[in-house]
Design a protein around this motif. Structure first.
Motif, PDB file in Angstrom:
ATOM      1  N   SER A   1      -9.671  10.264  -3.969  1.00 18.02           N
ATOM      2  CA  SER A   1      -9.088  10.176  -2.624  1.00 18.02           C
ATOM      3  C   SER A   1      -7.781  10.953  -2.491  1.00 18.02           C
ATOM      4  CB  SER A   1      -8.826   8.717  -2.251  1.00 18.02           C
ATOM      5  OG  SER A   1      -7.687   8.212  -2.938  1.00 18.02           O
ATOM      6  N   GLY A   2      -7.011  11.007  -3.568  1.00 17.03           N
ATOM      7  CA  GLY A   2      -5.702  11.640  -3.500  1.00 17.03           C
ATOM      8  C   GLY A   2      -4.672  10.802  -2.753  1.00 17.03           C
ATOM      9  N   LEU A   3      -5.034   9.584  -2.398  1.00 15.26           N
ATOM     10  CA  LEU A   3      -4.146   8.704  -1.642  1.00 15.26           C
ATOM     11  C   LEU A   3      -3.237   7.908  -2.580  1.00 15.26           C
ATOM     12  CD1 LEU A   3      -6.777   7.206   0.835  1.00 15.26           C
ATOM     13  CD2 LEU A   3      -4.999   8.904   1.370  1.00 15.26           C
ATOM     14  N   PRO A   4      -2.080   7.485  -2.077  1.00 15.76           N
ATOM     15  CA  PRO A   4      -1.258   6.573  -2.881  1.00 15.76           C
ATOM     16  C   PRO A   4      -2.003   5.245  -3.046  1.00 15.76           C
ATOM     17  CG  PRO A   4      -0.227   7.012  -0.732  1.00 15.76           C
ATOM     18  CD  PRO A   4      -1.479   7.824  -0.798  1.00 15.76           C
ATOM     19  N   ILE A   5      -1.802   4.591  -4.167  1.00  8.99           N
ATOM     20  CA  ILE A   5      -2.535   3.359  -4.459  1.00  8.99           C
ATOM     21  C   ILE A   5      -2.271   2.287  -3.408  1.00  8.99           C
ATOM     22  CG2 ILE A   5      -0.806   2.312  -6.000  1.00  8.99           C
ATOM     23  CD1 ILE A   5      -4.672   2.260  -6.350  1.00  8.99           C
ATOM     24  N   ARG A   6      -1.115   2.298  -2.793  1.00 12.41           N
ATOM     25  CA  ARG A   6      -0.789   1.307  -1.768  1.00 12.41           C
ATOM     26  C   ARG A   6      -1.817   1.323  -0.635  1.00 12.41           C
ATOM     27  NH1 ARG A   6       1.417   0.378   2.992  1.00 12.41           N
ATOM     28  NH2 ARG A   6       2.861  -1.338   3.298  1.00 12.41           N
ATOM     29  N   ARG A   7      -2.385   2.487  -0.333  1.00  9.23           N
ATOM     30  CA  ARG A   7      -3.377   2.598   0.750  1.00  9.23           C
ATOM     31  C   ARG A   7      -4.665   1.820   0.454  1.00  9.23           C
ATOM     32  NH1 ARG A   7      -3.682   7.211   3.959  1.00  9.23           N
ATOM     33  NH2 ARG A   7      -5.528   6.186   4.798  1.00  9.23           N
ATOM     34  N   PHE A   8      -4.897   1.475  -0.799  1.00  9.97           N
ATOM     35  CA  PHE A   8      -6.097   0.730  -1.167  1.00  9.97           C
ATOM     36  C   PHE A   8      -5.933  -0.779  -0.976  1.00  9.97           C
ATOM     37  CE2 PHE A   8      -7.239   4.744  -2.871  1.00  9.97           C
ATOM     38  CZ  PHE A   8      -8.622   4.749  -2.986  1.00  9.97           C
ATOM     39  N   PHE A   9      -4.722  -1.222  -0.651  1.00  6.03           N
ATOM     40  CA  PHE A   9      -4.467  -2.649  -0.476  1.00  6.03           C
ATOM     41  C   PHE A   9      -4.641  -3.065   0.974  1.00  6.03           C
ATOM     42  CE2 PHE A   9      -2.582  -2.238  -4.603  1.00  6.03           C
ATOM     43  CZ  PHE A   9      -2.683  -3.501  -5.166  1.00  6.03           C
ATOM     44  N   ASN A  10      -5.236  -4.231   1.165  1.00  3.88           N
ATOM     45  CA  ASN A  10      -5.386  -4.847   2.476  1.00  3.88           C
ATOM     46  C   ASN A  10      -4.053  -5.538   2.797  1.00  3.88           C
ATOM     47  OD1 ASN A  10      -6.163  -6.167   4.801  1.00  3.88           O
ATOM     48  ND2 ASN A  10      -7.472  -7.644   3.743  1.00  3.88           N
ATOM     49  N   THR A  11      -3.112  -4.758   3.315  1.00  3.16           N
ATOM     50  CA  THR A  11      -1.753  -5.257   3.524  1.00  3.16           C
ATOM     51  C   THR A  11      -1.654  -6.301   4.632  1.00  3.16           C
ATOM     52  OG1 THR A  11      -1.249  -3.397   4.981  1.00  3.16           O
ATOM     53  CG2 THR A  11      -0.678  -3.147   2.647  1.00  3.16           C
ATOM     54  N   SER A  12      -2.689  -6.448   5.443  1.00  3.15           N
ATOM     55  CA  SER A  12      -2.654  -7.463   6.495  1.00  3.15           C
ATOM     56  C   SER A  12      -3.386  -8.737   6.085  1.00  3.15           C
ATOM     57  CB  SER A  12      -3.237  -6.906   7.792  1.00  3.15           C
ATOM     58  OG  SER A  12      -4.578  -6.540   7.595  1.00  3.15           O
ATOM     59  N   GLY A  13      -3.887  -8.762   4.867  1.00  2.00           N
ATOM     60  CA  GLY A  13      -4.652  -9.925   4.408  1.00  2.00           C
ATOM     61  C   GLY A  13      -3.772 -11.072   3.950  1.00  2.00           C
ATOM     62  N   ARG A  14      -4.332 -12.274   4.059  1.00  2.00           N
ATOM     63  CA  ARG A  14      -3.598 -13.481   3.632  1.00  2.00           C
ATOM     64  C   ARG A  14      -3.260 -13.461   2.152  1.00  2.00           C
ATOM     65  NH1 ARG A  14      -7.400 -17.763   6.579  1.00  2.00           N
ATOM     66  NH2 ARG A  14      -8.811 -16.185   5.872  1.00  2.00           N
ATOM     67  N   LEU A  15      -4.194 -13.005   1.336  1.00  2.00           N
ATOM     68  CA  LEU A  15      -3.969 -12.995  -0.105  1.00  2.00           C
ATOM     69  C   LEU A  15      -2.821 -12.052  -0.471  1.00  2.00           C
ATOM     70  CD1 LEU A  15      -4.857 -14.069  -2.837  1.00  2.00           C
ATOM     71  CD2 LEU A  15      -6.607 -12.293  -2.908  1.00  2.00           C
ATOM     72  N   TYR A  16      -2.792 -10.885   0.145  1.00  3.61           N
ATOM     73  CA  TYR A  16      -1.709  -9.909  -0.082  1.00  3.61           C
ATOM     74  C   TYR A  16      -0.363 -10.545   0.248  1.00  3.61           C
ATOM     75  CZ  TYR A  16       0.989  -5.568   0.458  1.00  3.61           C
ATOM     76  OH  TYR A  16       1.933  -4.563   0.350  1.00  3.61           O
ATOM     77  N   ARG A  17      -0.304 -11.220   1.386  1.00  5.28           N
ATOM     78  CA  ARG A  17       0.956 -11.849   1.810  1.00  5.28           C
ATOM     79  C   ARG A  17       1.325 -13.019   0.915  1.00  5.28           C
ATOM     80  NH1 ARG A  17      -1.403 -11.014   6.986  1.00  5.28           N
ATOM     81  NH2 ARG A  17      -1.871 -13.231   7.134  1.00  5.28           N
ATOM     82  N   SER A  18       0.346 -13.862   0.587  1.00  4.61           N
ATOM     83  CA  SER A  18       0.649 -15.052  -0.220  1.00  4.61           C
ATOM     84  C   SER A  18       1.103 -14.685  -1.634  1.00  4.61           C
ATOM     85  CB  SER A  18      -0.556 -15.998  -0.279  1.00  4.61           C
ATOM     86  OG  SER A  18      -1.596 -15.454  -1.061  1.00  4.61           O
ATOM     87  N   MET A  19       0.659 -13.538  -2.122  1.00  3.66           N
ATOM     88  CA  MET A  19       1.065 -13.086  -3.462  1.00  3.66           C
ATOM     89  C   MET A  19       2.387 -12.319  -3.441  1.00  3.66           C
ATOM     90  SD  MET A  19      -2.622 -11.872  -4.995  1.00  3.66           S
ATOM     91  CE  MET A  19      -2.026 -11.561  -6.652  1.00  3.66           C
ATOM     92  N   GLY A  20       2.937 -12.095  -2.253  1.00  4.35           N
ATOM     93  CA  GLY A  20       4.203 -11.379  -2.137  1.00  4.35           C
ATOM     94  C   GLY A  20       4.112  -9.935  -2.610  1.00  4.35           C
ATOM     95  N   LEU A  21       2.975  -9.311  -2.378  1.00  3.76           N
ATOM     96  CA  LEU A  21       2.747  -7.965  -2.916  1.00  3.76           C
ATOM     97  C   LEU A  21       3.585  -6.889  -2.231  1.00  3.76           C
ATOM     98  CD1 LEU A  21      -1.055  -8.100  -3.689  1.00  3.76           C
ATOM     99  CD2 LEU A  21       0.869  -8.281  -5.273  1.00  3.76           C
ATOM    100  N   LYS A  22       4.047  -7.148  -1.023  1.00  2.37           N
ATOM    101  CA  LYS A  22       4.890  -6.164  -0.344  1.00  2.37           C
ATOM    102  C   LYS A  22       6.106  -5.833  -1.210  1.00  2.37           C
ATOM    103  CE  LYS A  22       7.622  -5.426   3.809  1.00  2.37           C
ATOM    104  NZ  LYS A  22       8.182  -6.027   5.020  1.00  2.37           N
ATOM    105  N   ASP A  23       6.657  -6.854  -1.854  1.00  6.56           N
ATOM    106  CA  ASP A  23       7.834  -6.654  -2.698  1.00  6.56           C
ATOM    107  C   ASP A  23       7.479  -6.256  -4.125  1.00  6.56           C
ATOM    108  OD1 ASP A  23       9.551  -7.347  -0.564  1.00  6.56           O
ATOM    109  OD2 ASP A  23       9.248  -9.476  -0.993  1.00  6.56           O
ATOM    110  N   LYS A  24       6.326  -6.681  -4.610  1.00  8.24           N
ATOM    111  CA  LYS A  24       5.935  -6.418  -6.004  1.00  8.24           C
ATOM    112  C   LYS A  24       5.297  -5.049  -6.204  1.00  8.24           C
ATOM    113  CE  LYS A  24       5.134 -11.307  -6.924  1.00  8.24           C
ATOM    114  NZ  LYS A  24       4.107 -12.320  -7.155  1.00  8.24           N
ATOM    115  N   LEU A  25       4.541  -4.591  -5.212  1.00  7.55           N
ATOM    116  CA  LEU A  25       3.761  -3.359  -5.342  1.00  7.55           C
ATOM    117  C   LEU A  25       4.603  -2.117  -5.675  1.00  7.55           C
ATOM    118  CD1 LEU A  25       0.830  -2.454  -5.316  1.00  7.55           C
ATOM    119  CD2 LEU A  25       1.035  -2.043  -2.872  1.00  7.55           C
TER     120      LEU A  25
END
Length: 125
Positions: free
Chosen positions: A51-75
């Motif tokens: 894909s050539g995309l940054p790995i962040r683009r593969f994350f479902n950033t609007s999902g509950r699991l992403y938010r509950s795991m605090g991935l915005k700060d960890k990623l």
């Protein structure tokens, strides 16, 4: 040409739009439920590279699991390898739909993350 692989969540409205768009354009595909048959580390590593995309683009950033795991700060501090290993643990972390378009030999040549109609038109029509 080998059929594209369409990874989706059955109840995702964006996946439904992408599926309908492919139907309107007569694009045959193989469908895979991302919750039941989660992408593997090997698949995600290959798709990320293609894909050539940054790995962040593969994350479902609007999902509950992403938010509950605090991935915005960890990623941001994770390596690509760590991020891919995390994505492979749960399909609900993966942005969808994900479309993997193979060449005649079945090797992926294009990977589309999310449904952006103009990108899908350029890749498939």
């Amino acid at each position: 040409m080998t059929q594209p692989l369409f990874l989706c969540h059955p109840r995702c409205s964006t996946c439904a739009k992408a599926r309908a768009w492919m139907g309107e354009h007569g694009i045959d595909h193989t469908e895979r439920d991302i919750r039941i048959d989660n992408p593997t580390v090997a698949e995600l590593t290959l798709w990320h590279t293609v894909s050539g995309l940054p790995i962040r683009r593969f994350f479902n950033t609007s999902g509950r699991l992403y938010r509950s795991m605090g991935l915005k700060d960890k990623l941001p501090s994770m390596s690509d390898e760590e991020a891919i290993a995390l994505l492979a643990t749960d399909g609900m972390l993966v942005k969808r739909p994900l479309l993997v378009i193979p060449d005649g030999a079945g090797d992926p040549v294009t990977v589309l993350v999310g449904f952006r109609q103009n990108e899908w038109e350029a890749a498939l029509l």
